[in-house]
Design a protein around this motif. Structure first.
Motif, mmCIF file in Angstrom:
data_model
loop_
_atom_site.group_PDB
_atom_site.id
_atom_site.type_symbol
_atom_site.label_atom_id
_atom_site.label_comp_id
_atom_site.label_asym_id
_atom_site.label_seq_id
_atom_site.Cartn_x
_atom_site.Cartn_y
_atom_site.Cartn_z
ATOM 1 N N ASP A 154 0.856 -1.193 0.000
ATOM 2 C CA ASP A 154 0.000 0.000 0.000
ATOM 3 C C ASP A 154 0.892 1.242 0.000
ATOM 4 O O ASP A 154 1.679 1.456 0.914
ATOM 5 N N TYR A 155 0.741 2.056 -1.026
ATOM 6 C CA TYR A 155 1.561 3.259 -1.181
ATOM 7 C C TYR A 155 0.772 4.513 -0.850
ATOM 8 O O TYR A 155 0.907 5.537 -1.506
ATOM 9 N N LYS A 156 -0.031 4.435 0.211
ATOM 10 C CA LYS A 156 -0.868 5.557 0.640
ATOM 11 C C LYS A 156 -0.032 6.804 0.929
ATOM 12 O O LYS A 156 -0.485 7.921 0.744
ATOM 13 N N ILE A 157 1.201 6.617 1.330
ATOM 14 C CA ILE A 157 2.074 7.747 1.650
ATOM 15 C C ILE A 157 2.248 8.687 0.458
ATOM 16 O O ILE A 157 2.530 9.873 0.629
ATOM 17 N N LEU A 158 2.039 8.190 -0.761
ATOM 18 C CA LEU A 158 2.185 9.025 -1.959
ATOM 19 C C LEU A 158 0.917 9.794 -2.321
ATOM 20 O O LEU A 158 0.956 10.652 -3.204
ATOM 21 N N GLU A 159 -0.192 9.486 -1.637
ATOM 22 C CA GLU A 159 -1.447 10.155 -1.957
ATOM 23 C C GLU A 159 -1.324 11.658 -1.687
ATOM 24 O O GLU A 159 -0.895 12.084 -0.624
ATOM 25 N N GLY A 160 -1.679 12.448 -2.675
ATOM 26 C CA GLY A 160 -1.657 13.899 -2.533
ATOM 27 C C GLY A 160 -0.296 14.547 -2.744
ATOM 28 O O GLY A 160 -0.179 15.764 -2.655
ATOM 29 N N VAL A 161 0.726 13.773 -3.023
ATOM 30 C CA VAL A 161 2.048 14.348 -3.292
ATOM 31 C C VAL A 161 1.979 15.052 -4.651
ATOM 32 O O VAL A 161 1.591 14.446 -5.642
ATOM 33 N N PRO A 162 2.323 16.335 -4.696
ATOM 34 C CA PRO A 162 2.249 17.040 -5.986
ATOM 35 C C PRO A 162 3.344 16.555 -6.932
ATOM 36 O O PRO A 162 4.481 16.347 -6.534
ATOM 37 N N ALA A 163 2.963 16.381 -8.172
ATOM 38 C CA ALA A 163 3.920 15.938 -9.190
ATOM 39 C C ALA A 163 4.584 17.150 -9.824
ATOM 40 O O ALA A 163 4.017 18.234 -9.896
ATOM 41 N N THR A 214 6.629 19.331 -12.916
ATOM 42 C CA THR A 214 6.556 19.570 -14.353
ATOM 43 C C THR A 214 7.988 19.658 -14.851
ATOM 44 O O THR A 214 8.776 20.442 -14.336
ATOM 45 N N ILE A 215 8.329 18.826 -15.825
ATOM 46 C CA ILE A 215 9.691 18.781 -16.339
ATOM 47 C C ILE A 215 9.665 19.154 -17.818
ATOM 48 O O ILE A 215 8.982 18.505 -18.606
ATOM 49 N N ASN A 216 10.407 20.204 -18.157
ATOM 50 C CA ASN A 216 10.454 20.697 -19.542
ATOM 51 C C ASN A 216 9.059 20.916 -20.133
ATOM 52 O O ASN A 216 8.805 20.602 -21.293
ATOM 53 N N GLY A 217 8.163 21.434 -19.312
ATOM 54 C CA GLY A 217 6.814 21.730 -19.767
ATOM 55 C C GLY A 217 5.869 20.543 -19.778
ATOM 56 O O GLY A 217 4.705 20.688 -20.142
ATOM 57 N N TYR A 218 6.341 19.371 -19.390
ATOM 58 C CA TYR A 218 5.490 18.180 -19.382
ATOM 59 C C TYR A 218 5.109 17.835 -17.949
ATOM 60 O O TYR A 218 5.979 17.615 -17.095
ATOM 61 N N GLN A 219 3.807 17.754 -17.696
ATOM 62 C CA GLN A 219 3.311 17.397 -16.372
ATOM 63 C C GLN A 219 3.662 15.945 -16.061
ATOM 64 O O GLN A 219 3.438 15.061 -16.892
ATOM 65 N N GLN A 220 4.201 15.705 -14.891
ATOM 66 C CA GLN A 220 4.504 14.358 -14.432
ATOM 67 C C GLN A 220 3.348 13.886 -13.551
ATOM 68 O O GLN A 220 2.548 14.695 -13.084
ATOM 69 N N TYR A 221 3.273 12.601 -13.273
ATOM 70 C CA TYR A 221 2.183 12.042 -12.483
ATOM 71 C C TYR A 221 2.731 11.089 -11.445
ATOM 72 O O TYR A 221 3.763 10.454 -11.640
ATOM 73 N N ILE A 222 2.011 10.998 -10.338
ATOM 74 C CA ILE A 222 2.375 10.083 -9.258
ATOM 75 C C ILE A 222 1.132 9.285 -8.894
ATOM 76 O O ILE A 222 0.061 9.851 -8.692
ATOM 77 N N ALA A 223 1.273 7.987 -8.808
ATOM 78 C CA ALA A 223 0.181 7.116 -8.373
ATOM 79 C C ALA A 223 0.428 6.712 -6.926
ATOM 80 O O ALA A 223 1.565 6.683 -6.462
ATOM 81 N N ALA A 224 -0.655 6.407 -6.223
ATOM 82 C CA ALA A 224 -0.576 5.881 -4.855
ATOM 83 C C ALA A 224 -1.268 4.519 -4.855
ATOM 84 O O ALA A 224 -2.361 4.358 -4.316
ATOM 85 N N PRO A 225 -0.659 3.520 -5.498
ATOM 86 C CA PRO A 225 -1.351 2.256 -5.746
ATOM 87 C C PRO A 225 -1.493 1.342 -4.535
ATOM 88 O O PRO A 225 -0.816 1.499 -3.522
ATOM 89 N N LEU A 226 -2.394 0.394 -4.713
ATOM 90 C CA LEU A 226 -2.548 -0.747 -3.815
ATOM 91 C C LEU A 226 -2.299 -1.978 -4.680
ATOM 92 O O LEU A 226 -2.865 -2.097 -5.773
ATOM 93 N N ILE A 261 -4.350 -4.866 -8.859
ATOM 94 C CA ILE A 261 -3.686 -3.567 -8.665
ATOM 95 C C ILE A 261 -4.700 -2.459 -8.889
ATOM 96 O O ILE A 261 -5.403 -2.443 -9.896
ATOM 97 N N GLN A 262 -4.752 -1.546 -7.935
ATOM 98 C CA GLN A 262 -5.553 -0.324 -8.069
ATOM 99 C C GLN A 262 -4.571 0.836 -7.974
ATOM 100 O O GLN A 262 -3.776 0.893 -7.045
ATOM 101 N N LEU A 263 -4.622 1.770 -8.900
ATOM 102 C CA LEU A 263 -3.594 2.812 -8.975
ATOM 103 C C LEU A 263 -3.860 4.039 -8.121
ATOM 104 O O LEU A 263 -3.049 4.956 -8.099
ATOM 105 N N SER A 264 -4.974 4.086 -7.407
ATOM 106 C CA SER A 264 -5.206 5.205 -6.492
ATOM 107 C C SER A 264 -5.832 4.675 -5.213
ATOM 108 O O SER A 264 -6.257 3.523 -5.143
#
Length: 187
Positions: A71-80, A82-94, A110-113
């Motif tokens: 469980d990666y709940k610790i990543l929930e709400g972590v802002p991703a 932006t690198i070279n104008g491209y938005q990055q994303y972070i999942a908080a999966p189970l 697997i659930q990604l959020s």
């Protein structure tokens, strides 16, 4: 190439290798034995029946202690970033894993959020090959983020640094811990 890199290249898509990495990779601390499914991970017995085999049910495997959860709940709400104008994303999966009778650990759901719903499907080994590989990749990415930010940076470097600095500031130079700390800090 080494024998290890050749092996990884040949087996990286396999569920057994994915499970092997949970126990033998660089960060085996996120996996926990699961005695009941969390309410935010609505996996049904029918969803995972084909992964458990004909002789077992999800409830039986939970009672036997053969079901594990990362469980990666610790990543929930972590802002991703932006690198070279491209938005990055972070999942908080189970990630739900099953310890098979052969001793191999394999992912079964697997659930990604952290929030179940139509925007957060549960991926299964029975899904298309690339959907399943992508879901496992997001879990690996979350594993890497938690390892680097929490286990490695915070719990290794930042915690140790606080003790090293306190030792250097508070102990006399002739104290053995002072000598040890000054060698660690200077390296």
């Amino acid at each position: 190439m080494t024998l290890l890199s050749e092996y990884v290249r040949a087996h990286w898509r396999e569920d057994t290798f994915f499970g092997y990495q949970f126990l033998n990779g660089v960060h085996p601390v996120m996996i926990r034995r699961c005695t009941e499914l969390p309410c935010n991970f609505p996996v049904t017995p029918a969803m995972v029946a084909s992964s458990l085999g004909e002789s077992s049910s999800l409830q039986d495997e939970l009672e036997k202690g053969n079901i594990f959860l990362a469980d990666y709940k610790i990543l929930e709400g972590v802002p991703a970033n932006t690198i070279n104008g491209y938005q990055q994303y972070i999942a908080a999966p189970l990630c739900l894993l099953h310890l098979q009778p052969s001793g191999e650990l394999v992912p079964i759901a697997i659930q990604l959020s952290q929030c179940p719903g139509p925007d957060s499907p549960i991926f299964l080994p029975s899904d298309s090959e690339w959907d399943w590989i992508l879901a496992k990749t997001w879990v690996r990415y979350a594993e890497f983020l938690v390892h680097e930010a929490v286990s490695h940076l915070l719990l290794t470097h930042l915690i140790d640094e606080a003790f090293a600095l306190a030792t250097l500031r508070q102990l006399p130079m002739c104290h053995p811990l002072f000598k040890l700390s000054s060698r660690i800090v200077l390296q």
